[in-house]
Design a protein around this motif. Sequence first.
Motif, short mmCIF file in Angstrom:
data_model
loop_
_atom_site.label_atom_id
_atom_site.label_comp_id
_atom_site.label_asym_id
_atom_site.label_seq_id
_atom_site.Cartn_x
_atom_site.Cartn_y
_atom_site.Cartn_z
N ARG A 2 -9.18 13.53 3.87
CA ARG A 2 -9.29 12.08 3.77
C ARG A 2 -8.46 11.64 2.57
N VAL A 3 -7.68 10.58 2.76
CA VAL A 3 -6.79 10.07 1.73
C VAL A 3 -7.26 8.70 1.28
N PHE A 24 2.22 7.17 4.27
CA PHE A 24 2.36 6.14 3.24
C PHE A 24 3.54 5.21 3.53
N ASP A 25 3.39 3.98 3.09
CA ASP A 25 4.48 3.00 3.15
C ASP A 25 4.39 2.17 1.87
N GLN A 26 5.32 1.23 1.72
CA GLN A 26 5.31 0.34 0.57
C GLN A 26 5.37 -1.10 1.05
N ARG A 27 4.68 -1.98 0.32
CA ARG A 27 4.74 -3.40 0.63
C ARG A 27 6.13 -3.92 0.31
N ASP A 28 6.63 -4.80 1.15
CA ASP A 28 7.98 -5.35 0.96
C ASP A 28 8.08 -6.21 -0.30
N ASP A 29 7.04 -6.95 -0.61
CA ASP A 29 7.14 -7.90 -1.72
C ASP A 29 7.10 -7.27 -3.10
N LEU A 35 -1.45 2.57 2.62
CA LEU A 35 -1.94 3.76 3.31
C LEU A 35 -1.94 3.50 4.80
N LEU A 36 -1.14 4.27 5.53
CA LEU A 36 -1.02 4.09 6.98
C LEU A 36 -2.07 4.89 7.75
N ASP A 37 -2.53 6.00 7.17
CA ASP A 37 -3.46 6.88 7.89
C ASP A 37 -4.38 7.56 6.89
N GLU A 38 -5.64 7.16 6.84
CA GLU A 38 -6.56 7.75 5.87
C GLU A 38 -7.05 9.14 6.27
N SER A 39 -6.84 9.52 7.52
CA SER A 39 -7.19 10.86 8.00
C SER A 39 -6.00 11.46 8.74
#
Length: 65
Positions: A2-3, A24-29, A35-39
């Motif tokens: 779990r992340v 993982f991804d980053q916000r554009d602003d 977090l794209l996938d917690e598991s």
Amino acid sequence: MRVEVDVPKCVASGQCVLIAPEVFDQRDDDGMVVLLDESPAPEYADRVRESALVCPAAAITLTES
């Protein structure tokens, strides 16, 4: 596995996104972590662990199952 991410601790370095873009991804602003996938699937486990280790703000927490 779990992340969890502590977004206020994030310094927007983007290392996690470079290592594990499936998780993982980053916000554009502002570049803060998303977090794209917690598991994540087991095939991403090593890269997620590496992301947590290299995070300069220690904003990624892992709980192993």
